[in-house]
Design an enzyme around this catalytic site. Structure first.
Site, short mmCIF file in Angstrom:
data_model
loop_
_atom_site.label_atom_id
_atom_site.label_comp_id
_atom_site.label_asym_id
_atom_site.label_seq_id
_atom_site.Cartn_x
_atom_site.Cartn_y
_atom_site.Cartn_z
N PHE A 1 -39.88 -0.65 -13.06
CA PHE A 1 -39.69 0.29 -11.96
C PHE A 1 -38.19 0.33 -11.63
O PHE A 1 -37.57 -0.72 -11.49
CB PHE A 1 -40.50 -0.21 -10.77
CG PHE A 1 -40.72 0.79 -9.69
CD1 PHE A 1 -41.54 1.90 -9.91
CD2 PHE A 1 -40.14 0.62 -8.45
CE1 PHE A 1 -41.76 2.81 -8.90
CE2 PHE A 1 -40.36 1.55 -7.44
CZ PHE A 1 -41.17 2.64 -7.65
N ASP B 1 -43.62 -8.60 -11.22
CA ASP B 1 -43.92 -7.60 -10.20
C ASP B 1 -45.37 -7.15 -10.41
O ASP B 1 -45.71 -6.57 -11.45
CB ASP B 1 -42.96 -6.42 -10.31
CG ASP B 1 -43.07 -5.49 -9.10
OD1 ASP B 1 -44.20 -5.35 -8.58
OD2 ASP B 1 -42.06 -4.91 -8.69
N TYR C 1 -49.67 -1.42 -0.62
CA TYR C 1 -50.12 -0.06 -0.26
C TYR C 1 -50.71 0.72 -1.42
O TYR C 1 -51.15 1.84 -1.24
CB TYR C 1 -49.00 0.75 0.40
CG TYR C 1 -47.66 0.74 -0.32
CD1 TYR C 1 -47.45 1.54 -1.43
CD2 TYR C 1 -46.63 -0.07 0.11
CE1 TYR C 1 -46.25 1.53 -2.10
CE2 TYR C 1 -45.41 -0.10 -0.55
CZ TYR C 1 -45.22 0.69 -1.66
OH TYR C 1 -44.03 0.67 -2.32
N LYS C 2 -50.70 0.13 -2.63
CA LYS C 2 -51.28 0.83 -3.78
C LYS C 2 -52.76 0.45 -3.88
O LYS C 2 -53.54 0.84 -3.03
CB LYS C 2 -50.47 0.51 -5.03
CG LYS C 2 -49.06 1.10 -4.94
CD LYS C 2 -48.12 0.67 -6.04
CE LYS C 2 -46.75 1.31 -5.82
NZ LYS C 2 -45.68 0.66 -6.58
N ARG D 1 -49.80 11.01 -14.03
CA ARG D 1 -50.49 9.72 -13.92
C ARG D 1 -51.79 9.91 -13.17
O ARG D 1 -51.81 10.39 -12.03
CB ARG D 1 -49.64 8.71 -13.15
CG ARG D 1 -48.40 8.24 -13.87
CD ARG D 1 -47.84 6.99 -13.21
NE ARG D 1 -47.80 7.12 -11.75
CZ ARG D 1 -47.45 6.14 -10.94
NH1 ARG D 1 -47.15 4.95 -11.42
NH2 ARG D 1 -47.40 6.33 -9.63
C1 LIG Z 1 -44.41 0.52 -5.95
C2 LIG Z 1 -43.51 -0.43 -6.62
C3 LIG Z 1 -42.43 -0.98 -5.93
C4 LIG Z 1 -42.16 -0.54 -4.51
O1 LIG Z 1 -41.14 -1.23 -3.92
P1 LIG Z 1 -40.91 -1.06 -2.34
O2 LIG Z 1 -39.76 -1.91 -2.08
O3 LIG Z 1 -42.18 -1.51 -1.68
O4 LIG Z 1 -40.66 0.38 -2.08
C5 LIG Z 1 -41.62 -1.89 -6.59
N1 LIG Z 1 -41.87 -2.24 -7.86
C6 LIG Z 1 -42.92 -1.72 -8.56
C7 LIG Z 1 -43.18 -2.16 -9.96
C8 LIG Z 1 -43.75 -0.79 -7.95
O5 LIG Z 1 -44.77 -0.26 -8.63
#
Ligand SMILES: *Cc1c(COP(=O)(O)O)cnc(C)c1O
Length: 428
Positions: free
Chosen positions: A130, A209, A234-235, A388
């Site tokens: 990400f 992560d 939140y996912k 997706r």
């Molecule tokens: C959704 C997601 C994030 C989100 O990071 P925030 O700091 O909560 O905005 C980070 N890393 C991955 C791999 C994600 O899927």
């Protein structure tokens, strides 16, 4: 591997009738039967029980108890919630903390790891990570005076990462290996135990992560020997927009490592108001400041639903659903110019499916902006060409998958996407 043969909607209804987790859909607020939500991997649906829980948190706890409520349980919420999340990710109750955002936790833990390996200049990640995770690493390298370099493991096929490429990247210069367990675009899933073992053989630490895997696939942090992890709530965990993230630090590392943000909540006794910092001797030393209690409260009822359903049953359903989606896409979408951007092998796949098409962005817009009687489908779009389709086995049905893939077929066959602009909206 399930072999599907039938493409009729009645078969989808049969699969739903056989689904032992089907009743969990009733746990969620679903007000529009014409809306198919396939974006639980970006923002999970609202659980019905969360609405009541939050009314109590606001009106009773904040409204009536005022500051007394901190001593009536709020102060321990970050660790108590951590203990619940621990059951979903194979950790001990005292190894997980709910705090801040994923990006911030990643910063704290990556700095802690690099400081524990001071002679090693290399951070290993991959081209699928990400972007925020990579930006955080780049920022850390800048902060620490450019003593480190970031090496990204390449992908030969744009969908998976070969074990040999991982092995090649990790060496005796490596301080930290930081990867998304399930990657956000293709849904490729690493073998956490194998990569962790390789890292440890070279003397490196691992930082996983779990944002796209927590609540989506069974995770065994302890079994894999993982050192550090972060993830969002939140996912697939359905904690609500911007709900605080979690972090994991293996028990024996908790006092060995030092995170760089010495806020008062990380101190041994925040309310002693000492002028000098002494870190807490447990997972609390990875806290920083006052927790955002209202958004944190919303995580608990959502986690309870996942625990009731059980990760093994959820994984079995998710695999059957992603398999079914890929089966229909092979039949209907591949002949129209789509490719499957997700591993076909179950053990390499998370809980979303990326389908790719040169007109992906406009097709995505056409899905979202459909008007009745056409069904409205909400996936999300990731550059350059990925649509997706997130499968949240707690509430997605086989019939929804059937209707969504059928809608994709119609949009391309009838060139409905031509009506939309290629200009990107702010949030895709
Ligand atoms: C959704 C997601 C994030 C989100 O990071 P925030 O700091 O909560 O905005 C980070 N890393 C991955 C791999 C994600 O899927």
């Amino acid at each position: 591997m399930t072999n599907f043969i039938r493409t009729d909607i009645d078969f989808a209804y049969e699969l739903d009738a056989q689904d032992e987790l089907a009743s969990f859909r009733n746990e969620f607020v679903i007000d529009d039967p014409n809306l198919i939500y396939l974006d639980g991997n970006s923002l999970g649906r609202l659980p019905k029980r969360t609405a009541d829980f939050m009314r109590c948190a606001v009106e009773e706890e904040w409204g009536k108890r005022l500051i007394r409520v901190w001593n009536e349980g709020w102060i321990d919420t970050p660790t108590e919630l951590g203990a619940k999340i621990a059951k979903l990710v194979g950790a001990q109750a005292d190894e997980i903390l709910v705090t801040e955002a994923t990006s911030i936790n990643l910063f704290k833990l990556a700095v802690a790891a690099l400081r524990a390996r001071p002679d090693r200049p290399k951070i290993v990640s991959d081209v699928f990570n990400f972007p925020s995770d990579l930006y955080i690493m780049q920022g850390i390298i800048d902060l620490l005076g450019h003593r480190h370099r970031l090496e990204l493991i390449p992908s030969a096929d744009t969908v998976t990462i070969a074990p040999s490429a991982v092995a090649e990247a990790i060496d005796d210069d490596t301080a930290l290996v930081t990867l998304s367990h399930v990657v956000f675009k293709s849904a490729f899933m690493y073998n956490m135990a194998a990569v962790t073992k390789q890292a440890h053989q070279s003397g490196a630490l691992t930082l996983w992560d779990l944002s796209h895997s927590a609540g989506a696939v069974p995770i065994d942090l302890n079994g894999a020997g993982a050192d550090l992890a972060v993830g969002c709530t939140y996912k697939y965990l359905n904690g609500g927009p911007g709900s605080p993230a979690f972090l994991y630090v293996r028990k024996d590392l908790q006092t060995q490592l030092s995170q760089p943000m010495w806020g008062w909540f990380a101190a041994q006794n925040p309310f002693a108001f000492d002028l000098d910092y002494t870190p807490a001797a447990d997972i609390s030393r990875y806290r920083v400041g006052t927790p955002p209690m209202l958004s944190m409260k919303a995580v608990e009822p959502a986690i309870d639903i996942l625990l009731e359903a059980g990760m093994d049953r959820l994984r079995a359903k998710s695999l059957r659903q992603t398999e079914y989606l890929i089966f229909l896409a092979d039949r209907w979408l591949v002949p129209l110019g789509f490719t499957i951007g997700t591993p076909r092998q179950a053990s390499l796949r998370g809980s979303h499916v990326s389908i790719r098409h040169p007109e992906g962005y406009r097709i995505n817009r056409a899905l979202i902006e459909a008007e009745p009687p056409d069904v409205k489908v909400i996936p999300d779009f990731r550059e350059p060409d990925n649509i997706r389709l997130g499968i949240a086995p707690l509430y997605n049905t086989f019939a929804e998958i059937h209707r969504a893939v059928d809608r994709l077929r119609v949009i391309v066959e009838e060139e409905i996407y031509q009506k939309y602009s290629v200009e990107r909206l702010a949030v895709t």
